[in-house]
Design a protein around this motif. Structure first.
Motif, PDB file in Angstrom:
ATOM      1  N   CYS A  47       0.826  -1.199   0.000  1.00 37.93           N
ATOM      2  CA  CYS A  47       0.000   0.000   0.000  1.00 37.93           C
ATOM      3  C   CYS A  47       0.870   1.263   0.000  1.00 37.93           C
ATOM      4  O   CYS A  47       0.655   2.185  -0.786  1.00 37.93           O
ATOM      5  N   VAL A  48       1.874   1.265   0.873  1.00 33.12           N
ATOM      6  CA  VAL A  48       2.727   2.446   0.993  1.00 33.12           C
ATOM      7  C   VAL A  48       3.609   2.624  -0.244  1.00 33.12           C
ATOM      8  O   VAL A  48       3.793   3.736  -0.742  1.00 33.12           O
ATOM      9  N   ASP A  75       2.877   1.698  -3.226  1.00 33.54           N
ATOM     10  CA  ASP A  75       1.986   2.186  -4.270  1.00 33.54           C
ATOM     11  C   ASP A  75       1.773   3.695  -4.122  1.00 33.54           C
ATOM     12  O   ASP A  75       1.833   4.447  -5.092  1.00 33.54           O
ATOM     13  N   LEU A  76       1.562   4.139  -2.880  1.00 35.92           N
ATOM     14  CA  LEU A  76       1.381   5.577  -2.617  1.00 35.92           C
ATOM     15  C   LEU A  76       2.579   6.383  -3.086  1.00 35.92           C
ATOM     16  O   LEU A  76       2.437   7.406  -3.751  1.00 35.92           O
ATOM     17  N   ARG A 122       4.655   5.595  -5.244  1.00 37.00           N
ATOM     18  CA  ARG A 122       4.815   5.491  -6.688  1.00 37.00           C
ATOM     19  C   ARG A 122       3.861   6.426  -7.418  1.00 37.00           C
ATOM     20  O   ARG A 122       4.219   7.047  -8.411  1.00 37.00           O
ATOM     21  N   ILE A 123       2.620   6.529  -6.943  1.00 36.99           N
ATOM     22  CA  ILE A 123       1.609   7.219  -7.751  1.00 36.99           C
ATOM     23  C   ILE A 123       1.499   8.716  -7.480  1.00 36.99           C
ATOM     24  O   ILE A 123       0.941   9.441  -8.272  1.00 36.99           O
ATOM     25  N   ARG A 124       2.018   9.173  -6.334  1.00 30.94           N
ATOM     26  CA  ARG A 124       1.843  10.597  -6.050  1.00 30.94           C
ATOM     27  C   ARG A 124       2.832  11.436  -6.831  1.00 30.94           C
ATOM     28  O   ARG A 124       3.954  11.044  -7.083  1.00 30.94           O
ATOM     29  N   ARG A 125       2.345  12.629  -7.221  1.00 30.90           N
ATOM     30  CA  ARG A 125       3.186  13.486  -8.051  1.00 30.90           C
ATOM     31  C   ARG A 125       4.331  14.050  -7.230  1.00 30.90           C
ATOM     32  O   ARG A 125       5.482  14.001  -7.629  1.00 30.90           O
ATOM     33  N   GLU A 160       8.592   9.052   6.593  1.00 27.38           N
ATOM     34  CA  GLU A 160       7.726   8.213   7.407  1.00 27.38           C
ATOM     35  C   GLU A 160       7.288   6.963   6.627  1.00 27.38           C
ATOM     36  O   GLU A 160       7.343   5.846   7.120  1.00 27.38           O
ATOM     37  N   GLN A 161       6.888   7.183   5.366  1.00 25.32           N
ATOM     38  CA  GLN A 161       6.321   6.070   4.612  1.00 25.32           C
ATOM     39  C   GLN A 161       7.383   5.062   4.178  1.00 25.32           C
ATOM     40  O   GLN A 161       7.157   3.854   4.250  1.00 25.32           O
TER      41      GLN A 161
END
Lengths: 467, 219
Positions: A261-262, A264-265, A267-270, A279-280
């Motif tokens: 999940c993290v 993916d986050l 990866r996809i955020r600009r 943190e992530q």
């Protein structure tokens, strides 16, 4: 000779008729289960697509079906096969080959199960349920593979024939002396053999009547009982293994969920602010470490069960002193004192030094995890008859009886939150049990919530001389 | 603001989910056990609850039973993967069921579907001079109507709701086409090109190499 033939036919016919009844019952049961499953799923698909707006209804049905059957055409032996119809068009997402196709053409108007012979010696029972939700029609199809039921009948037929031959030969030999009543007992034998052939290992024959009959019945009963015992043992092992794999899969999924999940986050955020990135990515690192720890513990567990042990006579004092030395730095860092109790008794045991130390390490590690800063963990050894008992005592949080009963189960953690923070994987005590078993030793635990825990291992004393 | 209750006892998973929902502007609140979750659901207003099945005190199914009188959409999160569990969850009235491990965007897409069903999403969206009304399925640019096919419309709305997030072709396929459409990612490319052309999004609906597409937020 004609008597012999008559007995053969009689016994074989009885056996075959019996097997056929068993078979019919089994198929009935499978078909009923199949129809019920189909109806239940159909009801659920319907209920979760009701009360939706027209716009979403189609996707709701589709999503509900997908959720319930995943991406596979068959989930398991009782798997579901899904299809749905819209506006007259027919979508088949989960194609399941010719045998199901054949089965479907044999279905009655709505819902009845049929048994079919498919390609490759496979038999299926298939059930279909169609439901209309407003303008759309959907259809749930369940299928069960019932090849095993057919195989059982086949085996039963064979054993009926074998039993019939045996019985007719025996009865021919005894024809002069064996009464009609004894021949009836032969049918008992025959049915008993068949039951065993069908997998009912709990069948027994009454041990009565003429001497030779009694002996035969006794022999049969002993053989059946031993087969039943060994079958149950195998079953228990398989059950334990399945439970272990289930738990393992579950334990792997928890860290994987965070990681996937993290990642993916990220990866996809600009753009990701520095703070959040740290943190992530930190979550990924700590969860990956958890998996790493788990895999190395699992490896230890596998090795403990299979490795060749180097058994040497060893002094217990030597063992616990080495353990205390090895563990002390880690415990001191947490401000926990590790001491060996005054007046402990020494003795010699036969053990694999490295493996046995790892047993003690794990117990001490658990004790440290349960302790607060400033507390003491104590190592004791004491002779008790032919055994020497090594104990690890802490004054930490302790456990209830309920928890105590579960602690040796793989992946069990008494306090998940706390254990994870301390880097536990929930495998330590399973490992201890495995090691103890290989040394002929026993593990005991006493605990009181809030007062602390004592875990003891009782090892047989070595009778020979030390190196 | 959309409020999401995250009932999950694994701290890292909970944090991750909170970060994920924040990306599309939802506010996540973490709760680590079942009883507290029941309390929170009774006391406060939520738009969606994400409910882990394995909780330290009472399990997710039990939480669901206790709050059944509330009209709160629930999505179950679970590591268990058997059909009966899924049926059980849905029978209790859950809106959806997501199996761990999952990707962030997959979770967001499921939440979005649930919010839309519960009519908790605004039907009017705007992107610069483009305005979209999901209730009447219309798109206007500078007040002039633009004609999009249903799939193009759904695709554009998905991008709007996930602005500034890179979306893979697979994710678009399952979100817009609704099923696995293996080996047909060309379909997505063609539709994206059409949307770009019809709405003049050459600079803002960008291709991300090796990943997919991203609709960049207007400043």
């Amino acid at each position: 000779m004609s008597v012999l033939a008559a007995v053969f036919i009689l016994v074989a016919a009885a056996g075959i008729a019996f097997a056929q009844t068993q078979f019919n019952n089994a198929v009935d049961l499978e078909e009923k289960g199949c129809v019920e499953l189909c109806r239940a799923v159909s009801r659920d698909v319907r209920s979760c697509s009701e009360n939706r707006s027209d716009l979403d209804q189609r996707s709701a049905v589709s999503a509900a079906m997908k959720r319930m059957c995943g991406n596979a055409s068959f989930i398991d032996a009782d798997g579901l096969l899904m299809r749905y119809y819209y506006d007259g068009a027919f979508y088949d997402e989960y194609s399941r080959g010719d045998e199901i196709e054949t089965a479907l053409t044999g279905l009655s108007e709505n819902g009845e199960a049929v048994t079919v012979f498919g390609s490759g010696d496979e038999y299926y029972t298939v059930s279909e349920k169609r439901t209309a939700i407003r303008d759309a029609e959907f259809c749930v199809i369940s299928a069960r593979n019932i090849t095993a039921v057919y195989k059982t009948r086949e085996n039963a037929f064979i054993s009926a024939a074998v039993a019939a031959s045996v019985v007719s030969v025996i009865s021919a030999a005894a024809a002069g002396t064996v009464s009609f009543l004894s021949r009836r007992r032969m049918v008992d034998f025959c049915l008993a053999f068949e039951n065993v052939g069908n997998g009912y290992l709990n069948v027994r024959i009454p041990e009565k009547g003429a001497a030779e009959m009694r002996v035969a019945a006794e022999k049969f009963n002993t053989a059946a009982a031993s087969a039943e015992r060994s079958f149950k043992k195998t079953e228990a092992i398989a059950e334990g293994r399945k439970e272990f794999v289930d738990r393992l899969a579950h334990e792997m999924k928890t860290p994987l969920t965070s990681i996937l999940c993290v990642a993916d986050l990220l990866r996809i955020r600009r753009t990701v602010p520095d703070e959040e990135r740290i943190e992530q990515a930190g979550i990924i690192v700590s969860e990956a470490n958890r998996m790493k720890k788990m895999s190395s513990k699992l490896l230890e567990l596998a090795t403990a069960g299979s490795a060749e042990l180097e058994m040497r006579p060893t002094r217990v004092f030597e063992l616990i002193e080495q353990c205390a030395e090895g563990m002390r730095p880690a415990l001191t860092a947490k401000d926990i004192t590790l001491e060996i109790r005054e007046g402990s008794e020494d003795g010699i045991i036969l053990c694999d030094g490295e493996l046995f130390k790892s047993l003690v390490y794990n117990i001490v590690d658990n004790a440290a995890k349960a302790s607060e800063a400033g507390q003491t963990v104590t190592l004791t050894s004491r002779i008790n008859g032919d055994n020497i008992v090594i104990s690890v005592t802490d004054k930490g949080i302790g456990m209830t009886k309920d928890v105590l009963n579960k602690i040796t189960k793989p992946f069990y953690m008494a306090d998940k939150e706390r254990s994870r923070k301390e880097g536990g994987a929930g495998i330590g005590l399973s490992l201890c049990v495995e090691i103890a078993q290989r040394h002929g030793a026993k593990l005991f635990a006493r605990s009181k919530p809030g007062k602390g825990t004592t875990v003891s291992v009782s090892v047989p004393l070595y009778k020979g001389a030390a190196d | 603001m959309t409020r999401i209750l995250i009932v999950e006892d694994d701290e890292n998973i909970a944090k991750t989910i909170k970060a994920a929902v924040a990306v599309v502007g939802y506010e996540g609140y973490i709760c680590g056990n079942g009883l507290e979750a029941v309390e929170l659901i009774r006391r406060e207003a939520w738009d969606v609850a994400l409910l882990d099945v394995n909780l330290p005190d009472i399990d997710g199914f039990e939480v669901m039973r206790r709050i059944s009188s509330r009209d709160l959409p629930v999505i179950f999160l679970t590591a268990r993967q058997n059909v009966l569990d899924k049926v059980n969850g849905l029978r209790l009235g859950a809106e959806d069921y997501i199996v761990k491990p999952f990707e962030a965007l997959e979770l967001l897409a499921r939440i979005e579907v649930v919010l839309r069903r519960a009519n908790k999403l605004s039907s009017r969206l705007a992107y610069g001079e483009i305005e979209v009304d999901t209730a009447s399925h219309t798109v206007t640019k500078n007040g002039k109507k633009v004609s999009l096919t249903p799939k193009e419309f759904d695709l554009f709305v998905f991008f709007l709701r996930n602005a500034d997030v890179a979306v893979t072709r697979e994710r678009l396929l399952s979100a817009v086409w609704g099923y696995e459409f293996e080996g047909e990612s060309r379909t997505v490319d063609i539709h994206v090109q059409q949307v770009r052309k019809k709405l003049g999004l050459y600079d803002s609906l960008v291709t991300i190499p090796k990943l997919g597409y991203r609709l960049e937020k207007k400043e």
